[in-house]
Design a protein around this motif. Structure first.
Motif, PDB file in Angstrom:
ATOM      1  N   ASP A 115       0.833  -1.206   0.000  1.00 48.22           N
ATOM      2  CA  ASP A 115       0.000   0.000   0.000  1.00 48.22           C
ATOM      3  C   ASP A 115       0.870   1.259   0.000  1.00 48.22           C
ATOM      4  O   ASP A 115       0.595   2.229  -0.719  1.00 48.22           O
ATOM      5  N   TYR A 116       1.914   1.226   0.808  1.00 53.13           N
ATOM      6  CA  TYR A 116       2.775   2.404   0.942  1.00 53.13           C
ATOM      7  C   TYR A 116       3.526   2.697  -0.350  1.00 53.13           C
ATOM      8  O   TYR A 116       3.663   3.868  -0.752  1.00 53.13           O
ATOM      9  N   GLN A 117       4.003   1.669  -1.021  1.00 52.02           N
ATOM     10  CA  GLN A 117       4.709   1.877  -2.285  1.00 52.02           C
ATOM     11  C   GLN A 117       3.763   2.400  -3.359  1.00 52.02           C
ATOM     12  O   GLN A 117       4.159   3.211  -4.206  1.00 52.02           O
ATOM     13  N   TYR A 118       2.507   1.955  -3.297  1.00 48.52           N
ATOM     14  CA  TYR A 118       1.499   2.500  -4.218  1.00 48.52           C
ATOM     15  C   TYR A 118       1.347   3.993  -3.980  1.00 48.52           C
ATOM     16  O   TYR A 118       1.301   4.793  -4.929  1.00 48.52           O
ATOM     17  N   TYR A 119       1.275   4.381  -2.704  1.00 52.79           N
ATOM     18  CA  TYR A 119       1.154   5.802  -2.370  1.00 52.79           C
ATOM     19  C   TYR A 119       2.372   6.586  -2.852  1.00 52.79           C
ATOM     20  O   TYR A 119       2.245   7.678  -3.425  1.00 52.79           O
ATOM     21  N   MET A 123       0.431   7.164  -7.360  1.00 47.90           N
ATOM     22  CA  MET A 123      -0.699   8.080  -7.250  1.00 47.90           C
ATOM     23  C   MET A 123      -0.693   9.072  -8.416  1.00 47.90           C
ATOM     24  O   MET A 123       0.358   9.443  -8.943  1.00 47.90           O
ATOM     25  N   THR A 124      -1.879   9.513  -8.804  1.00 48.20           N
ATOM     26  CA  THR A 124      -1.964  10.478  -9.899  1.00 48.20           C
ATOM     27  C   THR A 124      -1.796  11.905  -9.413  1.00 48.20           C
ATOM     28  O   THR A 124      -1.387  12.777 -10.168  1.00 48.20           O
ATOM     29  N   ASN A 125      -2.124  12.155  -8.155  1.00 45.79           N
ATOM     30  CA  ASN A 125      -2.006  13.507  -7.608  1.00 45.79           C
ATOM     31  C   ASN A 125      -0.602  13.704  -7.056  1.00 45.79           C
ATOM     32  O   ASN A 125      -0.172  12.972  -6.173  1.00 45.79           O
ATOM     33  N   PRO A 126       0.124  14.703  -7.523  1.00 42.99           N
ATOM     34  CA  PRO A 126       1.517  14.859  -7.099  1.00 42.99           C
ATOM     35  C   PRO A 126       1.706  15.543  -5.750  1.00 42.99           C
ATOM     36  O   PRO A 126       2.808  15.552  -5.213  1.00 42.99           O
ATOM     37  N   ASN A 128       0.445  16.844  -1.658  1.00 39.17           N
ATOM     38  CA  ASN A 128      -0.317  16.588  -0.446  1.00 39.17           C
ATOM     39  C   ASN A 128      -0.895  17.900   0.062  1.00 39.17           C
ATOM     40  O   ASN A 128      -0.318  18.949  -0.172  1.00 39.17           O
ATOM     41  N   PRO A 129      -2.052  17.865   0.771  1.00 44.10           N
ATOM     42  CA  PRO A 129      -2.747  16.678   1.286  1.00 44.10           C
ATOM     43  C   PRO A 129      -3.737  16.026   0.304  1.00 44.10           C
ATOM     44  O   PRO A 129      -4.368  15.031   0.634  1.00 44.10           O
ATOM     45  N   ASP A 130      -3.857  16.574  -0.907  1.00 41.00           N
ATOM     46  CA  ASP A 130      -4.780  15.980  -1.883  1.00 41.00           C
ATOM     47  C   ASP A 130      -4.383  14.550  -2.222  1.00 41.00           C
ATOM     48  O   ASP A 130      -5.236  13.701  -2.503  1.00 41.00           O
ATOM     49  N   ARG A 131      -3.108  14.286  -2.209  1.00 38.80           N
ATOM     50  CA  ARG A 131      -2.606  12.943  -2.498  1.00 38.80           C
ATOM     51  C   ARG A 131      -3.097  11.957  -1.436  1.00 38.80           C
ATOM     52  O   ARG A 131      -3.455  10.819  -1.738  1.00 38.80           O
TER      53      ARG A 131
END
Length: 333
Positions: A115-119, A123-126, A128-131
């Motif tokens: 999960d963490y590597q996916y984050y 992710m499509t959003n570059p 944070n905090p939107d990511r």
């Protein structure tokens, strides 16, 4: 019969100890193909100092063991040089890498690192905090999401609440999730509509200043400290606001979170603020006014309506203080 039961209990205990996440903690077995000797270290990713586990590389192979109080992000280091970010839990892992090719995806075992590597990478959003919001939308019950919500959701309240609402029950009950739940609960205490309790503060002359003195008026609570430069920079503006709004029915009460009485009184002498002044005897302790009104830093403002309820917070963003006071006064008519 007793011997049979005793043997069965021992066997059950041994089986339990072999289960991931129980007494044995974590274990990483690995191989670094271009490093024959050296050391592997696992550092707490948040402070980059605390060593959570370490092991020697001998003939390219290594084993690192340890035990975590909760699943968390770590930085794996080879010979204090090559590093990679991973998310570790109390289970078993395999890692095959080269010194210069080390990356978090190579750690196999435990779904949280996946999960963490996916984050980190997919992710499509570059930004944070939107990511984090994007991650929570697809992984609502991951403890990784709880960690991200805690890390990126410290302020404002709307963000904290949105992250908490996006989390599933397992994430909420995780170690990081409980921190978010606690933060939302504390911050909600300064949200609009909350009835303000009859708080008490220490006056300049060691007297007691309580909220009952201001009931029926619009009250601006100004939390500050002598050591807070932005707070001190805001005082000339507050003087103008007080001059313009006091006759309209607005009161200001500045409450210092100074722990040292002398430092507070020295600042009062320098600033010469014409409205009531008080100090939290507990200073910046989280069990003082910070607990009552749910703030984590100063300057922080709370506007209380004439009805005794929180009208708004003022965080120096969004609407100006003057706009908020105008709206609070209009509500009393």
């Amino acid at each position: 019969m007793t011997k049979i039961m005793s043997s069965a209990c021992c066997l059950l205990l041994l089986l339990l100890l072999r289960l991931p996440g129980l007494a044995q903690g974590f274990e990483i077995r690995g191989y670094v193909k271009d490093v024959k000797y050296g050391k592997i270290k696992l550092l707490d990713a948040e402070d980059q100092k605390t060593v959570l586990g370490e092991g020697d590389i001998k003939g390219h192979a290594f084993i690192v063991r340890g035990k975590l109080t909760h699943a968390q992000p770590v930085t794996l280091c080879i010979n204090n040089g090559s590093k990679a970010n991973m998310f570790l839990e109390n289970t078993t892992y395999q890692l095959q890498t080269a010194y210069l090719g080390l990356n978090g995806r190579q750690l196999k075992g435990g779904h949280l690192n996946t999960d963490y590597q996916y984050y980190l990478h997919d992710m499509t959003n570059p930004s944070n905090p939107d990511r984090t919001a994007e991650f929570l939308a697809t992984h609502p019950d991951s403890e990784v999401g709880a960690f991200l919500a805690n890390y990126w959701g410290k302020y404002p309240y709307t963000r904290v609440k949105a992250f908490l609402d996006a989390m599933g029950p397992h994430a909420r009950n995780s170690w990081y999730g409980k921190l978010v739940v606690q933060r939302e609960d504390i911050m909600s205490r300064s949200q609009p509509g909350r009835v303000v309790p009859d708080f008490k503060a220490l006056g300049v002359n060691a007297d007691t200043i309580n909220y009952n003195r201001f009931r029926g008026k619009v009250l601006m609570l100004d939390f500050w400290a002598s050591w807070c430069h932005p707070c001190r920079m805001e005082i000339p503006h507050l003087k103008k606001v007080y001059q313009a709004y006091h006759e309209k029915g607005v009161e200001i009460l500045s409450i210092s979170v100074d722990a040292v009485d002398a430092a507070w009184k020295k600042a009062l002498g320098q600033e010469q603020m014409p409205w009531p002044q008080a100090r939290d005897p507990k200073g910046f302790d989280e069990n003082g006014f910070r607990k009552i009104f749910g703030f984590g830093s100063v300057p922080f403002g709370v506007i209380i309506g004439a009805d005794g309820k929180v009208f708004s917070t003022w965080d120096r963003t969004g609407k100006t203080l003057e706009q908020l006071l105008d709206e609070a006064l209009a509500q009393t008519k």
